[in-house]
Design a protein around this motif. Structure first.
Motif, short mmCIF file in Angstrom:
data_model
loop_
_atom_site.label_atom_id
_atom_site.label_comp_id
_atom_site.label_asym_id
_atom_site.label_seq_id
_atom_site.Cartn_x
_atom_site.Cartn_y
_atom_site.Cartn_z
N MET A 43 0.83 -1.18 0.00
CA MET A 43 0.00 0.00 0.00
C MET A 43 0.87 1.25 0.00
O MET A 43 0.89 1.99 -0.95
N THR A 44 1.61 1.51 1.05
CA THR A 44 2.41 2.71 1.12
C THR A 44 3.86 2.36 0.86
O THR A 44 4.57 1.93 1.73
N ARG A 45 4.28 2.53 -0.39
CA ARG A 45 5.63 2.14 -0.78
C ARG A 45 6.57 3.33 -0.86
O ARG A 45 7.75 3.20 -0.69
N HIS A 46 6.06 4.50 -1.18
CA HIS A 46 6.87 5.70 -1.30
C HIS A 46 6.37 6.72 -0.28
O HIS A 46 5.24 6.67 0.16
N GLY A 47 7.20 7.69 0.05
CA GLY A 47 6.76 8.76 0.93
C GLY A 47 6.49 8.27 2.33
O GLY A 47 7.39 7.85 3.03
N THR A 48 5.25 8.30 2.71
CA THR A 48 4.87 7.94 4.06
C THR A 48 4.84 6.43 4.21
O THR A 48 4.23 5.72 3.42
N SER A 49 5.48 5.93 5.26
CA SER A 49 5.51 4.49 5.46
C SER A 49 4.19 4.01 6.07
O SER A 49 3.42 4.78 6.63
N LYS A 50 4.00 2.73 5.95
CA LYS A 50 2.82 2.10 6.53
C LYS A 50 2.76 2.36 8.03
O LYS A 50 1.71 2.69 8.58
N GLN A 82 4.02 4.87 9.68
CA GLN A 82 3.67 6.27 9.90
C GLN A 82 2.17 6.49 9.72
O GLN A 82 1.54 7.21 10.50
N GLN A 83 1.60 5.87 8.69
CA GLN A 83 0.16 6.01 8.46
C GLN A 83 -0.63 5.40 9.61
O GLN A 83 -1.61 5.98 10.07
N LEU A 84 -0.21 4.24 10.07
CA LEU A 84 -0.91 3.60 11.19
C LEU A 84 -0.80 4.44 12.46
O LEU A 84 -1.77 4.55 13.22
N ALA A 85 0.35 5.05 12.69
CA ALA A 85 0.51 5.92 13.86
C ALA A 85 -0.42 7.13 13.77
O ALA A 85 -1.06 7.51 14.76
N ARG A 86 -0.53 7.70 12.59
CA ARG A 86 -1.46 8.82 12.39
C ARG A 86 -2.90 8.38 12.66
O ARG A 86 -3.67 9.10 13.30
N LEU A 87 -3.24 7.21 12.15
CA LEU A 87 -4.61 6.72 12.36
C LEU A 87 -4.89 6.44 13.83
O LEU A 87 -6.00 6.70 14.31
N SER A 90 -10.66 15.96 11.63
CA SER A 90 -10.91 15.95 10.18
C SER A 90 -9.65 16.28 9.40
O SER A 90 -9.34 15.62 8.40
N ARG A 91 -8.90 17.27 9.86
CA ARG A 91 -7.64 17.62 9.19
C ARG A 91 -6.65 16.47 9.27
O ARG A 91 -5.92 16.19 8.32
N ALA A 92 -6.61 15.80 10.41
CA ALA A 92 -5.69 14.66 10.57
C ALA A 92 -6.06 13.54 9.61
O ALA A 92 -5.18 12.92 9.01
N LEU A 93 -7.35 13.27 9.46
CA LEU A 93 -7.78 12.24 8.50
C LEU A 93 -7.45 12.65 7.07
O LEU A 93 -7.07 11.81 6.25
N GLN A 94 -7.59 13.93 6.78
CA GLN A 94 -7.24 14.41 5.44
C GLN A 94 -5.75 14.20 5.17
O GLN A 94 -5.36 13.84 4.05
N ALA A 95 -4.92 14.41 6.19
CA ALA A 95 -3.48 14.19 6.03
C ALA A 95 -3.21 12.72 5.72
O ALA A 95 -2.36 12.40 4.88
N VAL A 96 -3.91 11.82 6.38
CA VAL A 96 -3.76 10.39 6.10
C VAL A 96 -4.19 10.10 4.66
O VAL A 96 -3.48 9.42 3.91
#
Length: 93
Positions: A1-8, A10-15, A46-52
């Motif tokens: 899923m997340t291969r470039h930029g943000t790592s998986k 990092q995305q899970l931590a944001r979520l 909402s902004r945090a979800l948009q960032a994800v």
């Protein structure tokens, strides 16, 4: 899923942070917190979800769409259409 930029990870931590924010908002509602304060927290979540979502979209464009563009043919058109529809959903939200 997340291969470039943000790592998986990092995305899970944001979520997880968003999940904590939403639980906090629920507590605020249960405790009859001042409405404007609750709305401020809803906006932050909402902004945090948009960032994800933007991170996921960036990864999708950088990998899936680029690979499909290299392959060409019907896959290219399908991935471009899919990305376009995802962007449209984000803009509408």
């Amino acid at each position: 899923m997340t291969r470039h930029g943000t790592s998986k990870d990092q995305q899970l931590a944001r979520l997880r942070r968003v999940e904590g924010q939403v639980r906090g908002i629920a507590r605020m509602v249960e405790e009859d917190t001042y409405c404007i304060d609750v709305l401020t927290q809803v906006s932050a979540a909402s902004r945090a979800l948009q960032a994800v979502a933007l991170g996921l979209l960036d990864d999708h464009l950088a990998h899936c769409v680029v690979e499909a563009a290299r392959a060409g043919g019907p896959e290219q058109l399908a991935k471009l259409r899919e990305a376009n529809e995802a962007i449209a959903r984000l803009v509408r939200s």
